[in-house]
Write an enzyme that holds these catalytic residues in place. Sequence first.
Site, short mmCIF file in Angstrom:
data_model
loop_
_atom_site.label_atom_id
_atom_site.label_comp_id
_atom_site.label_asym_id
_atom_site.label_seq_id
_atom_site.Cartn_x
_atom_site.Cartn_y
_atom_site.Cartn_z
N GLY A 1 59.86 8.15 -29.94
CA GLY A 1 60.12 9.52 -30.37
C GLY A 1 59.43 9.83 -31.70
O GLY A 1 59.95 10.57 -32.52
N HIS A 2 58.24 9.26 -31.89
CA HIS A 2 57.60 9.36 -33.22
C HIS A 2 57.02 10.74 -33.54
O HIS A 2 56.53 10.97 -34.63
CB HIS A 2 56.51 8.30 -33.36
CG HIS A 2 55.26 8.60 -32.60
ND1 HIS A 2 55.25 8.72 -31.22
CD2 HIS A 2 53.98 8.82 -33.00
CE1 HIS A 2 54.02 8.99 -30.83
NE2 HIS A 2 53.23 9.06 -31.88
N GLY B 1 62.04 10.77 -35.62
CA GLY B 1 61.02 9.74 -35.43
C GLY B 1 59.80 9.95 -36.32
O GLY B 1 59.26 8.98 -36.87
N SER C 1 74.53 10.28 -33.05
CA SER C 1 74.77 11.62 -33.60
C SER C 1 76.23 11.73 -34.01
O SER C 1 77.09 11.06 -33.42
CB SER C 1 74.47 12.64 -32.50
OG SER C 1 75.16 13.83 -32.75
N SER C 2 76.50 12.61 -34.96
CA SER C 2 77.89 12.75 -35.42
C SER C 2 78.77 13.43 -34.37
O SER C 2 79.99 13.45 -34.51
CB SER C 2 77.94 13.53 -36.73
OG SER C 2 77.37 14.81 -36.57
N CYS C 3 78.16 13.98 -33.30
CA CYS C 3 78.99 14.63 -32.27
C CYS C 3 79.71 13.63 -31.38
O CYS C 3 80.48 14.01 -30.50
CB CYS C 3 78.17 15.60 -31.43
SG CYS C 3 76.98 14.75 -30.41
N TYR D 1 76.06 15.05 -24.14
CA TYR D 1 75.18 14.38 -25.11
C TYR D 1 75.97 13.28 -25.83
O TYR D 1 75.49 12.15 -25.99
CB TYR D 1 74.67 15.43 -26.10
CG TYR D 1 73.77 14.89 -27.17
CD1 TYR D 1 72.48 14.49 -26.88
CD2 TYR D 1 74.21 14.81 -28.50
CE1 TYR D 1 71.65 14.01 -27.88
CE2 TYR D 1 73.39 14.34 -29.50
CZ TYR D 1 72.11 13.94 -29.19
OH TYR D 1 71.28 13.46 -30.16
N LYS E 1 75.40 9.16 -26.05
CA LYS E 1 75.21 8.45 -27.33
C LYS E 1 76.27 7.35 -27.51
O LYS E 1 75.97 6.28 -28.03
CB LYS E 1 75.25 9.44 -28.50
CG LYS E 1 74.02 10.34 -28.56
CD LYS E 1 72.77 9.51 -28.86
CE LYS E 1 71.53 10.35 -29.01
NZ LYS E 1 70.32 9.52 -29.18
N THR F 1 74.31 12.71 -39.41
CA THR F 1 74.90 14.04 -39.35
C THR F 1 73.80 15.04 -38.92
O THR F 1 72.70 14.63 -38.58
CB THR F 1 75.49 14.38 -40.73
OG1 THR F 1 76.33 15.50 -40.61
CG2 THR F 1 74.40 14.65 -41.77
N HIS G 1 68.68 23.77 -33.12
CA HIS G 1 69.91 23.68 -33.92
C HIS G 1 69.92 24.85 -34.90
O HIS G 1 68.95 25.60 -35.02
CB HIS G 1 69.97 22.35 -34.66
CG HIS G 1 70.35 21.21 -33.77
ND1 HIS G 1 69.44 20.31 -33.29
CD2 HIS G 1 71.54 20.85 -33.25
CE1 HIS G 1 70.06 19.44 -32.52
NE2 HIS G 1 71.33 19.74 -32.47
P1 GDP Z 1 76.37 21.96 -33.35
O1 GDP Z 1 76.36 21.45 -34.76
O2 GDP Z 1 76.34 20.88 -32.34
O3 GDP Z 1 77.51 22.94 -33.12
O4 GDP Z 1 75.00 22.73 -33.06
P2 GDP Z 1 74.15 23.91 -33.74
O5 GDP Z 1 73.37 23.40 -34.89
O6 GDP Z 1 73.36 24.53 -32.62
O7 GDP Z 1 75.22 25.03 -34.22
C1 GDP Z 1 75.98 24.90 -35.39
C2 GDP Z 1 76.74 26.17 -35.66
O8 GDP Z 1 75.82 27.21 -36.09
C3 GDP Z 1 77.50 26.76 -34.48
O9 GDP Z 1 78.75 27.27 -34.97
C4 GDP Z 1 76.61 27.91 -34.04
O10 GDP Z 1 77.33 28.94 -33.34
C5 GDP Z 1 76.10 28.40 -35.39
N1 GDP Z 1 74.89 29.26 -35.35
C6 GDP Z 1 74.75 30.46 -35.98
N2 GDP Z 1 73.55 30.99 -35.72
C7 GDP Z 1 72.89 30.11 -34.93
C8 GDP Z 1 71.59 30.09 -34.36
O11 GDP Z 1 70.79 31.02 -34.51
N3 GDP Z 1 71.25 29.00 -33.63
C9 GDP Z 1 72.11 27.94 -33.44
N4 GDP Z 1 71.72 26.89 -32.72
N5 GDP Z 1 73.37 27.94 -33.97
C10 GDP Z 1 73.75 29.00 -34.70
#
Ligand code: GDP
Length: 312
Positions: free
Chosen positions: A13-14, A19, A110-112, A139, A143, A167, A182
């Site tokens: 995954g570089h 990565g 992952s922290s999830c 996911y 993990k 995290t 994300h």
């Molecule tokens: P999570 O950490 O696994 O929940 O993943 P995300 O990084 O996708 O989302 C983190 C939080 O940010 C959640 O509460 C989303 O609803 C919020 N969020 C707000 N705006 C956005 C956006 O534009 N994209 C994403 N991915 N999340 C968003």
Amino acid sequence: MEIVKNARIYVAGHRGLAGSAIWRELERQGFNNLIGRTRSELNLLDSVAVQKFFTAEKPEYVFIAAAKVGGILANATQPASFLFENLQIQNNLIHNSHISAVKKLLFLGSSCIFPKLAPQPLKEEYLLTGPLEPTNECYAVAKIAGIKLCQAYRQQYGSDFISAMPTNLYGANDNYNLETSHVLPGLIRKFHEAKLSGAAAVTCWGTGKPLREFLHADDLARACVFLMKNYSQSDFINVGSGQEVTIRQLAELVQATIGFPGEIVWDTTKPDGTPRKLLDTSRLFALGWKPEISLENGIRLAYEDFLKTPAK
Ligand code: GDP
């Protein structure tokens, strides 16, 4: 453990967020025999191809930063792909590392993986003490299987396979696709485009109330190389920054960094996900590692990277 500079080190995954940062950190430290394969050169879902690769290249050290990753929407809408592909990729890499007698392997999780309502900050021992957050359960299950596989190979065969749980990461080579990214790269793109188009408002997802911790990928990379040299135990180890903000505060930070003069609107039809996800990183801190990049600086660096990234 001292790793010689010409050791054969494979970073799976570089080209990705984690990565590519590990690759840069290894280069910075003078390692000169790095091995990487793009997706088109080696399909990590293909067990025969992965076996041939290990037989031919004989890596001595392996970093597993290859995974199917995505934000809250991608995870919630493609659960089968997240479960199947991640299991397949990690099974192929971990098993073939065992078969070809890799000296040491680091698996990135992952922290999830932690239960949705576990006490915070999340200590390593809270694994499997309660139900997972549904939006990324598949996911997380993959993990968790990866952690267990590393521990099982250690137990059964004495393999020096370790796992690190980062995290929420961000930094260079992130995914800026609004559907699958994300939150941080998604917000960078949204605020940037709104600034250029002179839009009145940017729409963010959820309520803005969830808390998230963010770690720059370059800090993660330093931690991974540190652990590869200094940690050889069965227990996985958390990698966090302690820098926790609400999604609303994050949106305001990104807005200020980019200089968007308009408003922020919250689309509450989109999911919030887990309410809080703060790692307890005291184990890693006690070993002598700490993060170096503040969230404010990190967002600035990430925005600079975004501006340099051609196709988005
Ligand atoms: P999570 O950490 O696994 O929940 O993943 P995300 O990084 O996708 O989302 C983190 C939080 O940010 C959640 O509460 C989303 O609803 C919020 N969020 C707000 N705006 C956005 C956006 O534009 N994209 C994403 N991915 N999340 C968003």
